[in-house]
Design an enzyme around this catalytic site. Structure first.
Site, PDB file in Angstrom:
ATOM      1  N   SER A 156    -102.135 -49.166  21.880  1.00 18.96           N
ATOM      2  CA  SER A 156    -102.811 -48.207  21.015  1.00 18.96           C
ATOM      3  C   SER A 156    -102.502 -48.540  19.562  1.00 18.96           C
ATOM      4  CB  SER A 156    -102.358 -46.774  21.333  1.00 18.96           C
ATOM      5  OG  SER A 156    -100.963 -46.639  21.171  1.00 18.96           O
TER       6      SER A 156
ATOM      7  N   GLY B  61    -103.836 -50.329  17.363  1.00 17.65           N
ATOM      8  CA  GLY B  61    -104.001 -51.701  16.911  1.00 17.65           C
ATOM      9  C   GLY B  61    -102.897 -52.653  17.307  1.00 17.65           C
TER      10      GLY B  61
ATOM     11  N   GLU C 238    -114.275 -41.651  20.203  1.00 20.73           N
ATOM     12  CA  GLU C 238    -114.449 -42.569  19.078  1.00 20.73           C
ATOM     13  C   GLU C 238    -115.703 -43.407  19.283  1.00 20.73           C
ATOM     14  OE1 GLU C 238    -110.799 -44.685  17.940  1.00 20.73           O
ATOM     15  OE2 GLU C 238    -109.780 -43.468  19.454  1.00 20.73           O
TER      16      GLU C 238
ATOM     17  N   GLU D 187    -113.778 -45.669  22.409  1.00 21.79           N
ATOM     18  CA  GLU D 187    -112.647 -45.197  23.201  1.00 21.79           C
ATOM     19  C   GLU D 187    -112.657 -43.677  23.224  1.00 21.79           C
ATOM     20  OE1 GLU D 187    -109.407 -48.803  22.424  1.00 21.79           O
ATOM     21  OE2 GLU D 187    -109.092 -46.857  21.462  1.00 21.79           O
TER      22      GLU D 187
ATOM     23  N   ASP E 116    -105.886 -37.902  15.914  1.00 20.94           N
ATOM     24  CA  ASP E 116    -105.339 -37.996  14.553  1.00 20.94           C
ATOM     25  C   ASP E 116    -106.363 -37.566  13.504  1.00 20.94           C
ATOM     26  OD1 ASP E 116    -103.100 -39.071  15.708  1.00 20.94           O
ATOM     27  OD2 ASP E 116    -103.500 -41.129  15.103  1.00 20.94           O
ATOM     28  N   THR E 117    -107.582 -38.096  13.617  1.00 21.62           N
ATOM     29  CA  THR E 117    -108.590 -37.788  12.610  1.00 21.62           C
ATOM     30  C   THR E 117    -108.965 -36.314  12.614  1.00 21.62           C
ATOM     31  OG1 THR E 117    -110.383 -38.356  14.137  1.00 21.62           O
ATOM     32  CG2 THR E 117    -109.551 -40.117  12.721  1.00 21.62           C
TER      33      THR E 117
ATOM     34  N   ARG F  85     -95.860 -42.366   9.282  1.00 16.10           N
ATOM     35  CA  ARG F  85     -96.674 -41.246   8.826  1.00 16.10           C
ATOM     36  C   ARG F  85     -95.814 -39.994   8.840  1.00 16.10           C
ATOM     37  NH1 ARG F  85    -101.807 -40.981  12.191  1.00 16.10           N
ATOM     38  NH2 ARG F  85    -100.587 -39.726  13.629  1.00 16.10           N
TER      39      ARG F  85
END
Length: 430
Positions: free
Chosen positions: A175, A177, A295, A308, A315-316, A398
């Site tokens: 996940s 990337g 997504e 996906e 998150d978004t 983050r």
């Protein structure tokens, strides 16, 4: 047999659940597997509805663990450790919030009568790019990029020739990337194979990581469509625009400023994807309730492709903390508790002709992150901040999110940038 005991063996009876007495012997008990910033918001919403929550993660002091009734630290990918935790906690509901989980134990839990959200097999499918792509494209008929799978460098070479160059190589189990490479010529394939082997979730376990190789399509932008499956059916939220760096979320905004036909088509495609997953769950006598982050790719010619889906808040979707009456976290809590979610529950509540935005606060350094100058950072209408309270940074991490409402996408994004510019953030070695 008491009603409470009967319900524990049959979680398909949500009206039998008892709320508001989390410290009593008879209560509704939720086990959160993954206690980061998204899990923290889910925990808050569950606790507001009177649910007892245990938050588990791989490290102490995770954001949700700081506020839950109890917390545990374990390797959730270890089947024996997860089995022992479930036996100790006796949850009514298990809520996976990360992907590094021993999904075989989730299946065992579901078979024993525990509700796994959205279902034990959905959790397993969505963390496996191969199973998800086969279900989405070959079973449900959703449009996707051309792809092949490979379990050796030679098979990867054959697959890359089939989909064409440039192409993207990803481990099927990863996940954000990790282990991913863009390959523009055959000479780079060996390096991409090696990257997939060291960056995927099976790295270090002595296993070969199968990979997916996909055509690199002419991408214009990406959309997230938060889609809610509840006892009332499936509803979609207003699509969210986003910006990523190296596969990680950096910004999002809602509503996405794209043509109305694309918005409608995106919601339809997301509904199809989630309906297929929910049907799969129900074929195994599980509900399939919860929020799904679907997504989608939008190509330069306006074509939409399924990419996906995350079977949990996305998150978004943190932008919904300020853009919707019920955030994605509130919708998730309601849905998994059997509370009906209707279309009007999933709409934005923004002032007319305005947009909300979120921007990740990524901190670099070593040690605890210290935030200051909040009065100046939030000196503006329609600005908000969430600090995640993660214990430490090692490299970059983050650590918060800036939120804002503006007259349009540009203004709201500028506001989030100014919040971060005006914050003073330092790290102090422990």
């Amino acid at each position: 047999m008491s009603d409470a005991t009967a319900y524990q063996s049959n979680p398909s009876l949500p009206n039998e659940r008892q709320f508001g007495t989390p410290l009593a012997s008879e209560n509704t008990r939720a086990l959160l597997l993954g206690s980061g910033e998204l899990g923290r918001e889910v925990t808050l919403e569950l606790m507001r509805l009177g649910v007892w929550v245990c938050a588990a993660d791989s490290y102490a002091g995770a954001p949700a663990a700081q506020i839950a009734h109890e917390s545990r630290v374990l390797d959730m990918a270890d089947p024996e450790a997860l089995r022992a935790l479930i036996a100790e906690i006796h949850p009514d509901i298990i809520i996976p919030e990360v992907e590094a989980i021993a999904t075989s134990e989730l299946a065992q839990a579901a078979q024993s009568g525990i509700q796994v959200t959205p279902s034990s097999d959905i959790a397993a499918i969505c963390m496996d790019r191969e199973r998800l792509r086969v279900l989405a494209h070959e079973t449900l008929g959703l449009p996707t990029t051309p792809y092949r799978f490979a379990e050796s460098a030679e098979e990867l070479r054959t697959g890359a020739e089939a989909v064409g160059y440039p192409c993207v190589v990803k481990p099927i189990m990863s996940s954000s990337g990790h282990g991913q490479s863009v390959v523009r010529e055959p000479a780079s394939l060996d390096a991409a194979w090696d990257e997939a082997q060291t960056g995927g979730r099976t790295a270090g376990r002595g296993q070969v990581s199968r990979v997916i190789v996909e055509a690199l399509v002419p991408l214009e932008y990406e959309l997230t469509v938060l889609t809610v499956s509840s006892s009332a059916g499936i509803v979609t939220c207003v699509p969210i625009g986003q910006r990523q760096e190296s596969g990680d979320y950096r910004e999002s905004w809602q509503p996405a400023n794209v043509p109305s036909k694309i918005l409608a088509d995106a919601r339809h495609l997301a509904h199809q994807a989630v309906q297929g997953l929910v049907n799969h769950a129900r074929s195994a006598d599980e509900q399939g309730w919860g929020v799904f982050g679907v997504e989608l790719f939008v190509l330069t010619d306006g074509t939409l492709l399924f990419n996906e889906v995350s079977p949990r808040p996305h998150d978004t979707g943190m932008v919904t903390l300020v853009s919707q009456r019920l955030s994605e976290f509130a919708l998730h809590a309601r849905a998994i508790l059997g509370i009906p979610v209707y279309p009007n529950d999933a709409v934005t509540n923004l002032p007319e002709h305005s947009t909300a935005a979120s921007r990740a606060i990524v901190v670099s350094g070593e040690g605890p992150a210290v935030f200051s100058n909040l009065p100046d950072a939030l000196d503006g209408e329609g600005t908000e901040l969430r600090i995640f309270n993660k214990p430490e940074v090692h490299g970059h991490r983050r650590m918060g999110v800036a939120l804002a409402i503006g007259r349009d996408e540009s203004e709201s994004r500028e506001k989030t940038a100014r919040i971060i510019e005006n914050l003073r953030i330092s790290t102090k070695a422990s």
